[in-house]
Scaffold this motif. Structure first.
Motif, PDB file in Angstrom:
ATOM      1  N   TRP B  78      49.486   9.207-110.281  1.00  0.00           N
ATOM      2  CA  TRP B  78      49.929  10.557-110.670  1.00  0.00           C
ATOM      3  C   TRP B  78      50.827  10.491-111.886  1.00  0.00           C
ATOM      4  CZ3 TRP B  78      51.749  11.442-104.973  1.00  0.00           C
ATOM      5  CH2 TRP B  78      50.623  11.591-104.160  1.00  0.00           C
ATOM      6  N   MET B  79      51.715   9.490-111.915  1.00  0.00           N
ATOM      7  CA  MET B  79      52.603   9.357-113.067  1.00  0.00           C
ATOM      8  C   MET B  79      51.777   9.107-114.322  1.00  0.00           C
ATOM      9  SD  MET B  79      55.902   9.673-112.693  1.00  0.00           S
ATOM     10  CE  MET B  79      56.949   8.566-113.617  1.00  0.00           C
ATOM     11  N   LYS B  80      50.778   8.240-114.181  1.00  0.00           N
ATOM     12  CA  LYS B  80      49.926   7.934-115.325  1.00  0.00           C
ATOM     13  C   LYS B  80      49.238   9.208-115.809  1.00  0.00           C
ATOM     14  CE  LYS B  80      45.815   6.406-115.141  1.00  0.00           C
ATOM     15  NZ  LYS B  80      44.731   5.800-114.399  1.00  0.00           N
ATOM     16  N   ASN B  81      48.675   9.972-114.867  1.00  0.00           N
ATOM     17  CA  ASN B  81      48.030  11.230-115.255  1.00  0.00           C
ATOM     18  C   ASN B  81      48.997  12.156-115.977  1.00  0.00           C
ATOM     19  OD1 ASN B  81      45.673  10.448-114.045  1.00  0.00           O
ATOM     20  ND2 ASN B  81      46.126  11.475-112.118  1.00  0.00           N
ATOM     21  N   SER B  82      50.176  12.312-115.387  1.00  0.00           N
ATOM     22  CA  SER B  82      51.165  13.199-115.980  1.00  0.00           C
ATOM     23  C   SER B  82      51.476  12.774-117.402  1.00  0.00           C
ATOM     24  CB  SER B  82      52.463  13.156-115.175  1.00  0.00           C
ATOM     25  OG  SER B  82      52.404  14.060-114.124  1.00  0.00           O
ATOM     26  N   THR B 215      55.246  20.686-120.009  1.00  0.00           N
ATOM     27  CA  THR B 215      53.999  20.201-119.419  1.00  0.00           C
ATOM     28  C   THR B 215      54.285  19.290-118.229  1.00  0.00           C
ATOM     29  OG1 THR B 215      54.012  18.489-121.101  1.00  0.00           O
ATOM     30  CG2 THR B 215      52.552  20.324-121.449  1.00  0.00           C
ATOM     31  N   TRP B 216      55.308  18.498-118.352  1.00  0.00           N
ATOM     32  CA  TRP B 216      55.680  17.568-117.280  1.00  0.00           C
ATOM     33  C   TRP B 216      55.999  18.336-115.997  1.00  0.00           C
ATOM     34  CZ3 TRP B 216      55.138  12.494-117.159  1.00  0.00           C
ATOM     35  CH2 TRP B 216      55.886  11.728-116.283  1.00  0.00           C
ATOM     36  N   ASN B 217      56.575  19.518-116.149  1.00  0.00           N
ATOM     37  CA  ASN B 217      57.015  20.327-115.019  1.00  0.00           C
ATOM     38  C   ASN B 217      55.975  21.290-114.498  1.00  0.00           C
ATOM     39  OD1 ASN B 217      59.650  19.687-114.446  1.00  0.00           O
ATOM     40  ND2 ASN B 217      60.353  20.704-116.285  1.00  0.00           N
ATOM     41  N   GLU B 218      54.946  21.524-115.261  1.00  0.00           N
ATOM     42  CA  GLU B 218      54.032  22.618-114.942  1.00  0.00           C
ATOM     43  C   GLU B 218      53.451  22.429-113.546  1.00  0.00           C
ATOM     44  OE1 GLU B 218      51.218  25.583-114.666  1.00  0.00           O
ATOM     45  OE2 GLU B 218      50.778  23.476-114.382  1.00  0.00           O
ATOM     46  N   ALA B 230      43.103  11.628-107.219  1.00  0.00           N
ATOM     47  CA  ALA B 230      43.183  10.686-108.334  1.00  0.00           C
ATOM     48  C   ALA B 230      43.482  11.373-109.658  1.00  0.00           C
ATOM     49  CB  ALA B 230      41.875   9.908-108.449  1.00  0.00           C
ATOM     50  N   ASN B 231      43.299  12.702-109.715  1.00  0.00           N
ATOM     51  CA  ASN B 231      43.557  13.413-110.970  1.00  0.00           C
ATOM     52  C   ASN B 231      44.805  14.271-110.936  1.00  0.00           C
ATOM     53  OD1 ASN B 231      41.283  12.322-112.050  1.00  0.00           O
ATOM     54  ND2 ASN B 231      39.983  14.082-111.598  1.00  0.00           N
ATOM     55  N   LYS B 232      45.567  14.195-109.864  1.00  0.00           N
ATOM     56  CA  LYS B 232      46.733  15.056-109.753  1.00  0.00           C
ATOM     57  C   LYS B 232      47.863  14.597-110.662  1.00  0.00           C
ATOM     58  CE  LYS B 232      46.280  16.750-105.025  1.00  0.00           C
ATOM     59  NZ  LYS B 232      46.576  16.386-103.650  1.00  0.00           N
ATOM     60  N   THR B 233      48.768  15.525-110.943  1.00  0.00           N
ATOM     61  CA  THR B 233      49.958  15.146-111.703  1.00  0.00           C
ATOM     62  C   THR B 233      51.082  14.789-110.721  1.00  0.00           C
ATOM     63  OG1 THR B 233      50.804  17.400-111.744  1.00  0.00           O
ATOM     64  CG2 THR B 233      49.381  16.744-113.562  1.00  0.00           C
ATOM     65  N   ALA B 234      52.143  14.201-111.274  1.00  0.00           N
ATOM     66  CA  ALA B 234      53.204  13.689-110.421  1.00  0.00           C
ATOM     67  C   ALA B 234      53.822  14.787-109.562  1.00  0.00           C
ATOM     68  CB  ALA B 234      54.278  13.000-111.262  1.00  0.00           C
ATOM     69  N   VAL B 235      54.143  15.917-110.182  1.00  0.00           N
ATOM     70  CA  VAL B 235      54.846  16.961-109.438  1.00  0.00           C
ATOM     71  C   VAL B 235      53.990  17.502-108.297  1.00  0.00           C
ATOM     72  CG1 VAL B 235      56.013  19.146-109.622  1.00  0.00           C
ATOM     73  CG2 VAL B 235      56.041  17.607-111.539  1.00  0.00           C
ATOM     74  N   VAL B 236      52.735  17.778-108.605  1.00  0.00           N
ATOM     75  CA  VAL B 236      51.859  18.322-107.569  1.00  0.00           C
ATOM     76  C   VAL B 236      51.604  17.282-106.486  1.00  0.00           C
ATOM     77  CG1 VAL B 236      49.521  19.126-107.108  1.00  0.00           C
ATOM     78  CG2 VAL B 236      50.768  19.999-109.062  1.00  0.00           C
TER      79      VAL B 236
ATOM     80  N   TRP C 133      67.370  19.561-117.201  1.00  0.00           N
ATOM     81  CA  TRP C 133      66.213  20.150-117.862  1.00  0.00           C
ATOM     82  C   TRP C 133      64.979  19.271-117.660  1.00  0.00           C
ATOM     83  CZ3 TRP C 133      64.316  24.324-120.159  1.00  0.00           C
ATOM     84  CH2 TRP C 133      63.307  24.198-121.104  1.00  0.00           C
ATOM     85  N   VAL C 134      65.217  17.969-117.432  1.00  0.00           N
ATOM     86  CA  VAL C 134      64.111  17.016-117.396  1.00  0.00           C
ATOM     87  C   VAL C 134      63.536  16.834-115.997  1.00  0.00           C
ATOM     88  CG1 VAL C 134      63.491  14.637-117.862  1.00  0.00           C
ATOM     89  CG2 VAL C 134      65.095  15.797-119.351  1.00  0.00           C
ATOM     90  N   ILE C 135      64.386  16.863-114.974  1.00  0.00           N
ATOM     91  CA  ILE C 135      63.886  16.654-113.617  1.00  0.00           C
ATOM     92  C   ILE C 135      62.889  17.763-113.287  1.00  0.00           C
ATOM     93  CG2 ILE C 135      64.524  16.336-111.208  1.00  0.00           C
ATOM     94  CD1 ILE C 135      67.390  15.903-112.161  1.00  0.00           C
ATOM     95  N   PRO C 136      61.703  17.396-112.825  1.00  0.00           N
ATOM     96  CA  PRO C 136      60.717  18.432-112.509  1.00  0.00           C
ATOM     97  C   PRO C 136      61.314  19.497-111.588  1.00  0.00           C
ATOM     98  CG  PRO C 136      59.734  16.261-112.330  1.00  0.00           C
ATOM     99  CD  PRO C 136      61.185  16.043-112.617  1.00  0.00           C
ATOM    100  N   THR C 137      61.238  20.745-112.014  1.00  0.00           N
ATOM    101  CA  THR C 137      61.888  21.831-111.260  1.00  0.00           C
ATOM    102  C   THR C 137      61.498  21.862-109.798  1.00  0.00           C
ATOM    103  OG1 THR C 137      61.171  23.039-113.186  1.00  0.00           O
ATOM    104  CG2 THR C 137      62.583  24.210-111.660  1.00  0.00           C
TER     105      THR C 137
END
Lengths: 432, 286, 312
Positions: B78-82, B215-218, B230-236, C133-137
């Motif tokens: 996920w980190m890699k995807n993100s 984008t990182w947070n989206e 396998a395609n998810k982002t880190a946050v999700v 600001w950086v930590i994912p909300t």
């Protein structure tokens, strides 16, 4: 000069990398030469249950010569996902539905009547709530899969110390709660914007003989003496047996409340106990369960029934039905119950004899719950209006207003007003 | 700093004053983060112990939550995807917005100001329900359930913002510099890439910083356009796998938050040096 | 060097050819200008226009998640206006946005000025200040949720130990005012770096001579701030306040994770209520109406503010 060359070779290198990446991307669909069946579920409370589901999917893959992929996401995220899949008419073949989904997506889901009849005939018949939740005006739009009972979870040691018994009725709970709070161990029912708050309110209301909507699903019925009694009961419970924190709770708060050793009783699935055992917390020994309490109107308990639907846009409808049939095979379904640490309760009578309940004294009461449960909305069907009443937390908010000082009559009128708003949408679907 | 000559006492006083004021901010900014780290290293039994002091670890530091995160979930994937998604989407948006921003800020042609407003208004479109019709577009493009779905859609909210930020920076660059280059025979594109861009580096850094973070947070698009693990982002991925109904894996969730933010902060601080020094270097008028 | 290029250019231009003519065409200011905005416009037309049009259509139809609807005019807007929860949402949104933006602006300017001063460990401090600001909300708000938890709140634990609060301390997420304060605090925590960093850029670009002149005139530090810093920061502030207001107005994650709009809808914002109505509730038409309700107003404000910024 050399810098130029270096840069050029770098560019070349990255061009190759890009080409490689796009090749790899292009290959993705090529893997799918084998037919692929996909299913979307929510992450199970017990991870082993998902593992078991995936194992069965693998077995089915080999048997049928296809690839079955099971994706899981967090429960609350399912709403967005279902809406997006319908909106784009693409996505998974099999999707987990619940509550009002078979009704909201009536026009998008395949008819499951044949499968429901087949399974019912084979495994001892469906409990009544199955039809209440999945049978729409145009027939079965989903197959009930499993449900989770909301039972009384209580701290036996604290109950013994206070000299009170596990409550058989909601009034018993109020009496016991008063003693327990004095002892420093209040009880806890969330009165806030969370699903547990909804579930418990429906249960208490039904047991008092009240209802929110008439069985036609169109007429508000909340403004009744019975409902007023329930609100009064809540007020007294809040004042004498609970603490103000219940106004801030989310679904996880009552678990923590019980596991912290402070709270003595909650209305919840068995998840606190299962988590305590898994994390080897000593408090696990003190926790026990009893059946959801009853009242003058009988014993009724609200639940969430998880069902399986197949989108009409799916290109694998017969295969998807075979897969669902496969999941219900005795051996598989029993393994699924076991994988879910007794969480996954069957909607079919034939599975009620599973050893996990008989062998574990703290789970022994679970199968009996099947006789008491209804989907939220009952005696109406869980239609679109019920969904809005539930997601807008009209019922717990009505109680919260009364607790904050609004006269009970006015709080009920406010609730009725909100219910009318929920009813103004288009409720009758054409089916098909 | 403000005026060259100052006594030692004054300097100390000023520095103490500065610290006294900065410290509450640092505390406010850092405490939640500190709390995340503490939670990620604590035993569950201590976390749920009402008598324990919440901001200390009293029964021993454990790394189990990190272990669970790294080896029981697909966190590294996920980190890699993100990372791939954020870098690519930010880069694409940067290029598009440099071009648009320069054109809207510096060139004169009919309709320029209405184009500028149009780009900005896009930013106002409420995103809450936009993902539903956008998911149709993603399917039409044939990229649903791949990381491309996100790389392609993220610029929709990055470009308006970045364009406007860059327009501000481009405006601050003296016009004469460009005119000189044009007179010297450079083409317009050359003027942009060789003269204007180097002078707008602080603005570009700013756009990268903010674009990357957004984008990182989206969350919503990442959730709805992609479903394979396998395609998810880190946050999700983290919130999907570590919140199971009413059971929260607090330790691992917080571990995920820490790991997903620390490396970025380090990069940011480095970038920020460049950004502030780039600004100080001049070329920017008030 | 410059002469060389110039010579080459003229030679190139002298050669009559299609390429040269194309180049000359491309070098015209308006052609160049239009072509540079083509990618951005293509993106907007391709990926934003259709969804936006659809969202507007949703708001004018009785669309439900599972069934396409027919055109109903402004019925959805009338319905939501008749809903008490929506009216509550409107007032929540304004309270939330106004307080949060003011706090962020005041604290952000103050913080930027502090960061601008020479301090030791500058990098560390900047890193610390940027961190929220950086930590994912979605994850950082969970940590806040845990910090405001009714049983395990570290805020209350500390407050009680220090004798600042009576046990059990404020019911952060269960009482309307506390819940709103909590939501605003988290929003400020997260949005402050954005403000501070952009204002810092503005501060750095103010020429030193202005301050020196002011100091020679004997201006106090407040006077310097009032008469030098603030007027020169105005253009930067106008843009950053505009962006921040939009960000804050459309906030979703913080409320969704922290309070889910509770207690009794007192922290619902447009985005969270639209989501609740349109997605979890399934009434897409009304959900879209909720989310689009303020669009005309916002667009008008932005339009005016943009004209103002351009004039500056």
């Amino acid at each position: 000069m050399s810098a130029v060359i270096a840069r050029r070779s770098f560019l070349k290198g990255s061009a190759i990398a890009v080409a490689g990446a796009s090749l790899a991307l292009e290959r993705a669909p090529a893997w799918a030469q084998k037919r692929e069946l996909t299913m979307l579920s929510f992450n199970h409370f017990v991870p082993a249950s998902d593992d078991e589901l995936r194992r069965q999917a693998d077995v089915f893959s080999k048997q049928a010569g296809v690839t079955v992929r099971v994706d899981t996401i967090a429960g609350p995220q399912m709403f967005a996902k279902r809406a997006a899949e319908v909106s784009s008419q693409s996505g998974h073949d099999v999707i987990v539905t619940g509550a009002a989904d078979p009704f909201l997506y009536e026009q998008q889901l395949v008819d499951m009547g044949d499968l429901v009849d087949h399974l019912g005939g084979r495994y001892g018949g469906w409990y009544p709530f199955a039809k209440e939740t999945c049978h729409t005006a145009s027939g079965w739009r989903a197959v009930p899969w499993f449900w989770v009972a909301f039972v009384g979870s209580y701290n036996e040691v604290q109950f013994k110390k206070a000299g009170v018994q596990a409550p058989k009725t909601w009034d018993d709970l109020l009496k016991a709660g008063k003693v327990l709070k004095k002892q420093g161990n209040p009880v806890g029912i969330p009165i806030s914007q969370c699903t547990d708050a909804n579930i418990t309110f429906w249960s208490v209301l039904w047991c008092a003989g009240g209802k929110v909507l008439e069985p036609d699903g169109k007429t508000p019925a909340i403004n009744s003496d019975k409902a007023a009694g329930v609100v009064e009961w809540y007020k007294e419970l809040y004042k004498d047996a609970m603490e103000p924190e219940v106004l801030s709770w989310d679904n996880a708060s009552n678990n923590r409340f019980l596991l912290s050793g402070k709270g003595s009783w909650i209305h919840n699935p068995i998840s606190p106990y299962v988590a305590a055992v898994e994390k080897k917390m000593p408090i696990a020994d003190e926790i026990n369960h009893h059946n959801s309490p009853g009242g003058p109107g009988g014993i009724h308990s609200a639940t969430g029934v998880n069902s399986l639907g197949i989108w009409k846009f799916s290109k694998n409808i017969p295969l998807a039905k075979d897969f669902i049939k496969f999941l219900f095979e005795k051996e598989n379904y029993n393994a699924f119950i076991k994988g879910g640490s007794a969480f996954n309760q069957p909607p079919l009578r034939g599975f009620a004899e599973h050893p996990i309940w008989a062998s574990h004294p703290k789970y022994a009461m679970l199968p009996k719950e099947a006789e008491y449960v209804h989907e939220q909305g009952w005696p109406a069907k869980p239609n679109a209006a019920v969904q809005l009443i539930v997601v807008n937390f009209v019922l717990p908010n009505m109680v919260a207003k009364a607790i904050a000082g609004m006269p009970t009559k006015r709080a009920l009128a406010w609730g009725e007003d909100q219910i009318r708003l929920a009813l103004q949408g288009k409720l009758e679907t054409k089916g098909k | 700093m403000i005026v060259g000559v100052r006594s030692r006492g004054q300097r100390i006083r000023s520095s103490v004053f500065g610290w006294m004021n900065v410290l509450p901010y640092v505390f406010f900014a850092l405490f939640p983060f500190y709390y995340m780290i503490i939670t990620s290293l604590k035993k569950d039994t201590e976390l749920y112990n009402l008598k324990a002091a919440p901001f200390l670890i009293q029964t021993g530091v454990i790394t189990d939550h990190y272990w669970y995160l790294f080896f029981k979930t697909e966190f590294l994937t996920w980190m890699k995807n993100s990372l791939i998604i954020s870098v690519t989407a930010t880069a694409i948006s940067l290029v598009i917005s440099i071009l648009a921003g320069y054109s809207l800020a510096r060139l004169r042609f009919p309709g320029v100001s209405s184009f500028g407003t149009a780009v900005f208004i896009t930013y106002l479109v409420p995103p809450t329900l936009l993902f539903l019709p956008l998911s149709q577009v993603v399917v039409w493009l044939g990229i649903s359930d791949t990381i491309w779905a996100l790389i392609v859609t993220y610029p929709t909210f990055l470009v308006p913002f970045s364009t406007w930020l860059l327009m501000g920076y481009f405006r601050t660059i003296p016009k004469e510099v460009e005119e000189c280059a044009l007179v010297d025979g450079a083409s317009r594109m050359q003027t942009l890439t060789r003269i204007v861009l180097p002078m707008a580096i602080p603005g570009i850094v700013c756009v990268i910083l903010f674009g990357f973070t957004l984008t990182w947070n989206e969350f919503t698009y990442a959730l709805t356009f992609v479903s394979q693990s396998a395609n998810k982002t880190a946050v999700v991925g983290v919130t999907a796998d570590l919140i199971r109904g009413d059971i929260y894996y607090w330790g691992s969730l917080m571990a995920g938050a820490v790991v997903a933010s620390l490396p970025i902060v380090v990069i940011y601080v480095w970038f920020l040096d460049y950004y502030v020094s780039g600004l100080t270097a001049g070329a920017v008028k008030g | 060097m410059a002469v060389g290029t110039r010579v080459l250019e003229t030679v190139g231009r002298a050669r009559p050819g299609r390429l040269a003519r194309a180049r000359e065409w491309w070098e015209q200011e308006h052609v160049f200008g239009y072509s540079l905005i083509v990618p951005a416009l293509a993106l907007i037309a391709g990926l934003v226009a259709y969804p936006f049009a659809m969202a507007i259509y949703f708001s004018l139809s009785d669309y439900w998640v599972g069934s396409p609807g027919s055109f109903v005019g402004l019925q959805n807007f009338r319905d939501i206006l008749g809903n008490e929860i929506f009216r509550q949402t409107v007032s929540n949104s304004f309270v939330f946005t106004i307080i949060a933006v003011i706090l962020k602006a005041v604290l952000g300017i103050w913080l930027a000025m502090l960061l601008f001063r020479p301090l030791r460990f500058k990098r560390l401090i900047r890193g610390a200040v940027l961190l929220p600001w950086v930590i994912p909300t979605a994850l950082s708000v969970l940590a806040w949720r845990w910090m405001f938890d009714s049983l395990y709140s570290v805020v209350n634990w500390t407050g009680i130990r220090l004798g600042l609060m009576n046990p059990p301390g404020p019911n952060w997420l269960g009482m309307a005012d506390y819940a709103m304060s909590a939501v605003i605090a988290v929003n400020v925590w997260r949005g402050l770096p954005f403000f501070a960093i952009i204002v810092l850029a503005g501060l750095v670009s103010i020429p030193r001579e202005y301050y020196e002149a002011a100091e020679v005139d004997g201006a106090s530090s407040w006077g310097r701030f009032r008469h030098v810093t603030l007027p020169l920061l105005k253009p930067v502030l106008a843009v950053v306040i505009l962006f921040s207001t939009i960000f804050t107005f459309s906030d979703f994650n913080i409320v969704q994770v922290l309070t889910a709009g509770g207690p009794v809808n007192t922290t619902h914002l447009f985005a969270t209520f639209a989501y609740q109505m349109g997605l979890t509730g399934g009434n897409l038409g009304q959900g879209a109406a909720v989310s689009l309700f303020l669009f005309p107003l916002l667009a008008a404000i932005v339009f005016i503010q943009l004209r103002y910024i351009r004039k500056e």
